[in-house]
Design an enzyme around this catalytic site. Sequence first.
Site, PDB file in Angstrom:
ATOM      1  N   ARG A 116     -10.309  -0.062 -15.761  1.00 58.70           N
ATOM      2  CA  ARG A 116     -10.234  -0.612 -14.399  1.00 58.70           C
ATOM      3  C   ARG A 116     -11.456  -1.454 -14.072  1.00 58.70           C
ATOM      4  NH1 ARG A 116      -6.230   1.406 -11.110  1.00 58.70           N
ATOM      5  NH2 ARG A 116      -5.168   3.206 -11.977  1.00 58.70           N
TER       6      ARG A 116
ATOM      7  N   MET B  15      -1.836  -3.306  -4.872  1.00 57.85           N
ATOM      8  CA  MET B  15      -1.375  -1.997  -5.320  1.00 57.85           C
ATOM      9  C   MET B  15      -2.156  -1.460  -6.529  1.00 57.85           C
ATOM     10  SD  MET B  15       0.624  -1.644  -2.849  1.00 57.85           S
ATOM     11  CE  MET B  15       1.699  -0.231  -3.031  1.00 57.85           C
ATOM     12  N   ARG B  16      -3.428  -1.782  -6.619  1.00 60.52           N
ATOM     13  CA  ARG B  16      -4.300  -1.204  -7.653  1.00 60.52           C
ATOM     14  C   ARG B  16      -5.368  -0.365  -6.964  1.00 60.52           C
ATOM     15  NH1 ARG B  16      -2.150  -1.186 -12.225  1.00 60.52           N
ATOM     16  NH2 ARG B  16      -4.164  -0.961 -13.265  1.00 60.52           N
TER      17      ARG B  16
ATOM     18  N   LEU C 165      -9.015   0.856  -6.603  1.00 62.78           N
ATOM     19  CA  LEU C 165     -10.286   0.215  -6.939  1.00 62.78           C
ATOM     20  C   LEU C 165     -11.332   1.280  -7.253  1.00 62.78           C
ATOM     21  CD1 LEU C 165     -10.159  -2.479  -4.134  1.00 62.78           C
ATOM     22  CD2 LEU C 165     -10.019  -2.912  -6.608  1.00 62.78           C
TER      23      LEU C 165
ATOM     24  N   ASN D 170      -8.514  -2.634   4.337  1.00 68.21           N
ATOM     25  CA  ASN D 170      -7.173  -2.415   3.778  1.00 68.21           C
ATOM     26  C   ASN D 170      -6.202  -2.132   4.911  1.00 68.21           C
ATOM     27  OD1 ASN D 170      -5.150  -1.782   1.750  1.00 68.21           O
ATOM     28  ND2 ASN D 170      -5.459   0.379   2.257  1.00 68.21           N
TER      29      ASN D 170
ATOM     30  N   HIS E 225      -2.688  -0.017   5.683  1.00 69.07           N
ATOM     31  CA  HIS E 225      -1.876   1.073   5.135  1.00 69.07           C
ATOM     32  C   HIS E 225      -0.700   1.322   6.080  1.00 69.07           C
ATOM     33  CE1 HIS E 225      -0.942   4.613   2.818  1.00 69.07           C
ATOM     34  NE2 HIS E 225      -0.806   5.278   3.949  1.00 69.07           N
TER      35      HIS E 225
ATOM     36  N   ASP F 227      -7.356   5.668   0.909  1.00 73.28           N
ATOM     37  CA  ASP F 227      -6.794   5.693   2.269  1.00 73.28           C
ATOM     38  C   ASP F 227      -7.583   6.587   3.221  1.00 73.28           C
ATOM     39  OD1 ASP F 227      -4.787   3.977   1.337  1.00 73.28           O
ATOM     40  OD2 ASP F 227      -3.415   5.625   0.882  1.00 73.28           O
TER      41      ASP F 227
ATOM     42  N   ALA G 216       4.285  -4.085  13.250  1.00 75.29           N
ATOM     43  CA  ALA G 216       2.997  -3.591  13.781  1.00 75.29           C
ATOM     44  C   ALA G 216       1.850  -4.016  12.869  1.00 75.29           C
ATOM     45  CB  ALA G 216       3.034  -2.068  13.918  1.00 75.29           C
ATOM     46  N   GLU G 217       2.077  -3.963  11.560  1.00 76.20           N
ATOM     47  CA  GLU G 217       1.036  -4.384  10.610  1.00 76.20           C
ATOM     48  C   GLU G 217       0.616  -5.824  10.887  1.00 76.20           C
ATOM     49  OE1 GLU G 217       1.543  -3.432   6.420  1.00 76.20           O
ATOM     50  OE2 GLU G 217       3.149  -2.045   6.919  1.00 76.20           O
TER      51      GLU G 217
HETATM   52  C1  GAR Z   1       2.598  -3.386   3.428  1.00 78.76           C
HETATM   53  O1  GAR Z   1       3.483  -2.546   4.134  1.00 78.76           O
HETATM   54  C2  GAR Z   1       1.257  -2.694   3.248  1.00 78.76           C
HETATM   55  O2  GAR Z   1       0.881  -1.895   4.325  1.00 78.76           O
HETATM   56  C3  GAR Z   1       1.555  -1.844   2.036  1.00 78.76           C
HETATM   57  O3  GAR Z   1       2.317  -2.673   1.196  1.00 78.76           O
HETATM   58  C4  GAR Z   1       3.066  -3.588   1.991  1.00 78.76           C
HETATM   59  C5  GAR Z   1       2.770  -4.972   1.504  1.00 78.76           C
HETATM   60  O4  GAR Z   1       3.594  -5.906   2.163  1.00 78.76           O
HETATM   61  N1  GAR Z   1       0.349  -1.404   1.405  1.00 78.76           N
HETATM   62  C6  GAR Z   1       0.243  -0.259   0.758  1.00 78.76           C
HETATM   63  O5  GAR Z   1       1.170   0.523   0.630  1.00 78.76           O
HETATM   64  C7  GAR Z   1      -1.118   0.008   0.172  1.00 78.76           C
HETATM   65  N2  GAR Z   1      -1.165   1.270  -0.462  1.00 78.76           N
HETATM   66  P1  GAR Z   1       3.203  -7.429   2.199  1.00 78.76           P
HETATM   67  O6  GAR Z   1       2.915  -7.836   0.750  1.00 78.76           O
HETATM   68  O7  GAR Z   1       4.415  -8.114   2.736  1.00 78.76           O
HETATM   69  O8  GAR Z   1       1.986  -7.584   3.075  1.00 78.76           O
END
Ligand code: GAR
Length: 198
Positions: free
Chosen positions: A68, A93-94, A96, A110, A112, A148, A176-177
Amino acid sequence: MARKRVAILISGRGSNMVALIEAARDTSYPAEIVLVASNEPDAQGLERARAAGIATAVVDHRPYGKDRQAFEHALQAAIEPHAIDIVCLAGFMRLLTPWFISHWDGRLINIHPALLPAFKGLDTHARALAAGAKQHGATVHFVVPEMDSGPIIVQQAVPVLPDDTEATLAARVLAAEHRIYPQALRLVAEGRTQKTAG
Ligand code: GAR
């Protein structure tokens, strides 16, 4: 004050990346997106970044196998020339290592898809439904070595509705994100929130 220079790390679709790029189109926004880097050569988000005129980099993790840190050295080498102030993980999705995380301490954030500290890890929407949660949501946080678990910058809750499926709940959380990631990056870029030591 000069706008902070931001790199976004992605692995897939890049919808949160797009939300940040759109917020940063406004020249009064305190951050500009100067680089999008992906560990997945085919990530859909790379195309979207290129279409927005943003520099992209691909650092495929596969040639590094289990090493890694070697992967992260290559990632760091891709980021370095862009004089980056803040790194945003957006569906990266890696996991770190502490090496990368400590290099970017306080400048690495980040998103989540859950109301942390609930539902760390993967499959958050299915797990929230299975647990009978009445509320679910999204969190932007500073990254620390424990997954997280870093200090929370912004959270937003959404209701879980009786007939929700994983897909309907995921869509509500994703909306919401897209609202909170630009808010959180603004707070960090303006220095209005800081990660405490440790
Ligand atoms: C999002 O829902 C983000 O919160 C999640 O992946 C998705 C990516 O969507 N992240 C994780 O699960 C991190 N562990 P996007 O590529 O459309 O932003």
